[in-house]
Design a protein around this motif. Structure first.
Motif, mmCIF file in Angstrom:
data_model
loop_
_atom_site.group_PDB
_atom_site.id
_atom_site.type_symbol
_atom_site.label_atom_id
_atom_site.label_comp_id
_atom_site.label_asym_id
_atom_site.label_seq_id
_atom_site.Cartn_x
_atom_site.Cartn_y
_atom_site.Cartn_z
ATOM 1 N N LEU A 51 0.821 -1.203 0.000
ATOM 2 C CA LEU A 51 0.000 0.000 0.000
ATOM 3 C C LEU A 51 0.857 1.256 0.000
ATOM 4 C CD1 LEU A 51 -2.883 1.164 0.194
ATOM 5 C CD2 LEU A 51 -2.679 1.015 2.694
ATOM 6 N N THR A 52 2.067 1.187 0.581
ATOM 7 C CA THR A 52 2.931 2.370 0.631
ATOM 8 C C THR A 52 3.318 2.819 -0.775
ATOM 9 O OG1 THR A 52 4.991 1.071 0.828
ATOM 10 C CG2 THR A 52 3.871 1.688 2.880
ATOM 11 N N PHE A 53 3.565 1.871 -1.680
ATOM 12 C CA PHE A 53 3.970 2.230 -3.038
ATOM 13 C C PHE A 53 2.793 2.814 -3.824
ATOM 14 C CE2 PHE A 53 7.074 -0.875 -1.646
ATOM 15 C CZ PHE A 53 8.268 -0.263 -2.027
ATOM 16 N N LEU A 54 1.583 2.302 -3.570
ATOM 17 C CA LEU A 54 0.392 2.871 -4.208
ATOM 18 C C LEU A 54 0.203 4.316 -3.754
ATOM 19 C CD1 LEU A 54 -2.222 2.638 -5.876
ATOM 20 C CD2 LEU A 54 -3.338 1.719 -3.822
ATOM 21 N N CYS A 55 0.338 4.573 -2.459
ATOM 22 C CA CYS A 55 0.179 5.935 -1.934
ATOM 23 C C CYS A 55 1.257 6.866 -2.482
ATOM 24 C CB CYS A 55 0.222 5.914 -0.404
ATOM 25 S SG CYS A 55 -1.182 5.076 0.366
ATOM 26 N N THR A 56 2.494 6.367 -2.544
ATOM 27 C CA THR A 56 3.591 7.182 -3.077
ATOM 28 C C THR A 56 3.336 7.560 -4.530
ATOM 29 O OG1 THR A 56 5.143 6.026 -1.620
ATOM 30 C CG2 THR A 56 6.086 7.306 -3.408
ATOM 31 N N ALA A 69 1.407 -4.923 -6.947
ATOM 32 C CA ALA A 69 1.627 -3.757 -7.810
ATOM 33 C C ALA A 69 0.838 -3.875 -9.107
ATOM 34 C CB ALA A 69 3.110 -3.603 -8.106
ATOM 35 N N LEU A 70 0.836 -5.065 -9.684
ATOM 36 C CA LEU A 70 0.103 -5.265 -10.937
ATOM 37 C C LEU A 70 -1.407 -5.159 -10.715
ATOM 38 C CD1 LEU A 70 2.206 -8.204 -12.439
ATOM 39 C CD2 LEU A 70 2.285 -5.790 -13.094
ATOM 40 N N LEU A 71 -1.880 -5.669 -9.580
ATOM 41 C CA LEU A 71 -3.308 -5.623 -9.295
ATOM 42 C C LEU A 71 -3.803 -4.217 -8.971
ATOM 43 C CD1 LEU A 71 -3.814 -8.875 -7.157
ATOM 44 C CD2 LEU A 71 -4.470 -8.488 -9.539
ATOM 45 N N ASP A 72 -2.902 -3.352 -8.474
ATOM 46 C CA ASP A 72 -3.364 -2.010 -8.115
ATOM 47 C C ASP A 72 -3.395 -1.048 -9.301
ATOM 48 O OD1 ASP A 72 -0.908 -0.617 -8.545
ATOM 49 O OD2 ASP A 72 -0.290 -0.822 -6.474
ATOM 50 N N THR A 73 -3.011 -1.528 -10.515
ATOM 51 C CA THR A 73 -3.022 -0.649 -11.695
ATOM 52 C C THR A 73 -4.413 -0.095 -11.988
ATOM 53 O OG1 THR A 73 -1.129 -1.817 -12.640
ATOM 54 C CG2 THR A 73 -2.437 -0.463 -14.142
ATOM 55 N N PRO A 74 -5.468 -0.925 -12.058
ATOM 56 C CA PRO A 74 -6.795 -0.339 -12.273
ATOM 57 C C PRO A 74 -7.250 0.553 -11.123
ATOM 58 C CG PRO A 74 -6.969 -2.699 -11.808
ATOM 59 C CD PRO A 74 -5.522 -2.406 -12.038
ATOM 60 N N ILE A 75 -6.757 0.269 -9.906
ATOM 61 C CA ILE A 75 -7.122 1.093 -8.748
ATOM 62 C C ILE A 75 -6.546 2.493 -8.901
ATOM 63 C CG2 ILE A 75 -6.879 1.362 -6.253
ATOM 64 C CD1 ILE A 75 -6.785 -1.681 -6.031
ATOM 65 N N ILE A 76 -5.260 2.587 -9.295
ATOM 66 C CA ILE A 76 -4.652 3.909 -9.430
ATOM 67 C C ILE A 76 -5.267 4.679 -10.587
ATOM 68 C CG2 ILE A 76 -2.690 3.265 -10.922
ATOM 69 C CD1 ILE A 76 -0.970 5.166 -9.219
ATOM 70 N N TYR A 77 -5.637 3.974 -11.671
ATOM 71 C CA TYR A 77 -6.318 4.640 -12.786
ATOM 72 C C TYR A 77 -7.664 5.209 -12.326
ATOM 73 C CZ TYR A 77 -3.424 3.869 -16.932
ATOM 74 O OH TYR A 77 -2.438 3.945 -17.870
ATOM 75 N N GLY A 78 -8.420 4.403 -11.578
ATOM 76 C CA GLY A 78 -9.724 4.849 -11.099
ATOM 77 C C GLY A 78 -9.606 6.031 -10.147
ATOM 78 N N LEU A 79 -8.649 5.963 -9.219
ATOM 79 C CA LEU A 79 -8.479 7.039 -8.247
ATOM 80 C C LEU A 79 -7.999 8.333 -8.909
ATOM 81 C CD1 LEU A 79 -6.906 5.077 -5.249
ATOM 82 C CD2 LEU A 79 -9.173 6.130 -5.351
ATOM 83 N N GLN A 88 8.608 11.851 -17.144
ATOM 84 C CA GLN A 88 9.261 12.842 -18.006
ATOM 85 C C GLN A 88 9.581 12.240 -19.375
ATOM 86 O OE1 GLN A 88 13.157 14.085 -16.700
ATOM 87 N NE2 GLN A 88 12.968 16.075 -17.690
ATOM 88 N N LYS A 89 10.078 11.010 -19.376
ATOM 89 C CA LYS A 89 10.461 10.374 -20.638
ATOM 90 C C LYS A 89 9.238 10.078 -21.522
ATOM 91 C CE LYS A 89 14.905 10.256 -20.056
ATOM 92 N NZ LYS A 89 15.803 11.060 -20.942
ATOM 93 N N THR A 90 8.097 9.808 -20.903
ATOM 94 C CA THR A 90 6.883 9.493 -21.676
ATOM 95 C C THR A 90 5.982 10.716 -21.845
ATOM 96 O OG1 THR A 90 5.763 8.761 -19.657
ATOM 97 C CG2 THR A 90 6.891 7.077 -20.954
ATOM 98 N N GLN A 91 6.498 11.884 -21.405
ATOM 99 C CA GLN A 91 5.756 13.147 -21.531
ATOM 100 C C GLN A 91 4.381 13.072 -20.865
ATOM 101 O OE1 GLN A 91 5.815 13.856 -25.793
ATOM 102 N NE2 GLN A 91 7.842 14.795 -25.698
ATOM 103 N N GLY A 92 4.345 12.462 -19.699
ATOM 104 C CA GLY A 92 3.126 12.397 -18.914
ATOM 105 C C GLY A 92 2.130 11.348 -19.365
ATOM 106 N N LYS A 93 2.485 10.545 -20.356
ATOM 107 C CA LYS A 93 1.571 9.506 -20.839
ATOM 108 C C LYS A 93 1.888 8.178 -20.145
ATOM 109 C CE LYS A 93 1.442 11.710 -25.415
ATOM 110 N NZ LYS A 93 1.763 11.548 -26.857
ATOM 111 N N HIS A 94 1.002 7.203 -20.343
ATOM 112 C CA HIS A 94 1.211 5.824 -19.873
ATOM 113 C C HIS A 94 1.396 5.749 -18.354
ATOM 114 C CE1 HIS A 94 1.599 5.195 -24.111
ATOM 115 N NE2 HIS A 94 2.806 5.735 -24.197
ATOM 116 N N LEU A 95 0.361 6.120 -17.637
ATOM 117 C CA LEU A 95 0.391 6.035 -16.169
ATOM 118 C C LEU A 95 0.737 4.627 -15.706
ATOM 119 C CD1 LEU A 95 -0.164 7.067 -13.299
ATOM 120 C CD2 LEU A 95 -2.621 6.718 -13.727
ATOM 121 N N TRP A 96 0.226 3.611 -16.399
ATOM 122 C CA TRP A 96 0.479 2.217 -16.016
ATOM 123 C C TRP A 96 1.973 1.899 -16.032
ATOM 124 C CZ3 TRP A 96 3.111 -0.967 -19.325
ATOM 125 C CH2 TRP A 96 3.202 -0.554 -20.663
#
Length: 256
Positions: free
Chosen positions: A58-63, A228-238, A168-176
């Protein structure tokens, strides 16, 4: 459009409350790792995990959420606060161990445990007979707290730095990509460091095999990797919900 209908003071209040909530979960998960640490190991499918690890992903998701919504400075600030708390916890544990215990005759009965035979501890020492409960907990957790602090310093700052480097390298794209990329690398650093520092003494003393250490290391990392892989849809939703809620619709504004 929602942000335009809300006053600046209301938006600021929302931002600080959400930051406080995310920072609270981050610090709570980190503290749990230190408090319950390696007091018990559990079997989760094929993985052997210390109970303190269960909340740690959870610490990495919050970070990552704070990095995405509030920027690098806020994320590093939270990590630094966590480091200070680690030092504080270690200091209180050391002080509690250094202070003399009360007379055994007036100690509550649950403060002393009778051990059947000699018991080896993670710091390379062993105890037997009647042992004070705190002394046993301290011997089992003090080294783990130090180990988690070393791993914490390395992993969390790596996570924040790598997250923003990928962004920075992806210019803000590809949050995943930045969410998973930064977390998978930093958690590998964390898993290797915390296991090696925690069990280094018993490993060098020959009381624990490299196979057992590598099994714990792999179990820790696999658990964190899957989390980490399972929290990808969670971070997108949040992020999708919180950006307009916090008035951070514009990408440049999220950098502030």
């Amino acid at each position: 459009m929602q942000a335009l209908a809300i006053s600046d003071s209301k938006l600021q209040e929302r931002r600080e409350r959400v930051f406080l909530l995310l920072a609270g979960f981050f610090l709570c998960a980190m503290t749990l790792l230190n408090v319950i640490g390696i007091t018990r190991f559990v079997q989760v499918g094929p993985m052997q995990l210390a109970v303190g690890v269960l909340a740690y992903p959870l610490t990495f998701l919050c970070t990552d959420l704070i990095s995405e919504l509030y920027g690098r400075a806020r994320a590093n600030f939270m990590v630094t606060v966590g480091l200070v708390l680690n030092i504080f916890i270690l200091g209180i544990m050391w002080l509690s161990n250094a202070l003399p215990a009360i007379d055994p005759g007036i100690q509550p009965p649950w403060q002393t445990l009778p051990l059947a035979g000699e018991v080896g501890l993670p710091n390379g020492t062993s105890v037997q007979g009647n042992v004070e409960l705190f002394s046993l907990i301290y011997a089992n957790t003090a080294g783990a707290v130090l180990a988690s602090m070393v791993a914490y310093i390395l992993a969390q700052y790596v996570d924040v730095a790598l997250f923003h480097w990928i962004k920075q390298k992806t210019q803000g794209k590809h949050l995943w990509l930045r969410n998973n990329g930064s977390t998978l690398v930093s958690q590998a650093v964390d898993s290797m460091t915390v296991i090696l520092v925690t069990f280094g003494a018993v490993l060098l003393a020959g009381e624990m095999s490299w196979a057992a250490v590598l099994t714990l290391m792999a179990s820790n990392y696999i658990f964190k990797m899957v989390s980490a892989l399972l929290d990808t849809p969670i971070i997108y939703g949040l992020v999708h919900f919180l950006r307009p809620y916090l008035g951070l619709v514009d990408q440049q504004e999220t950098q502030a």
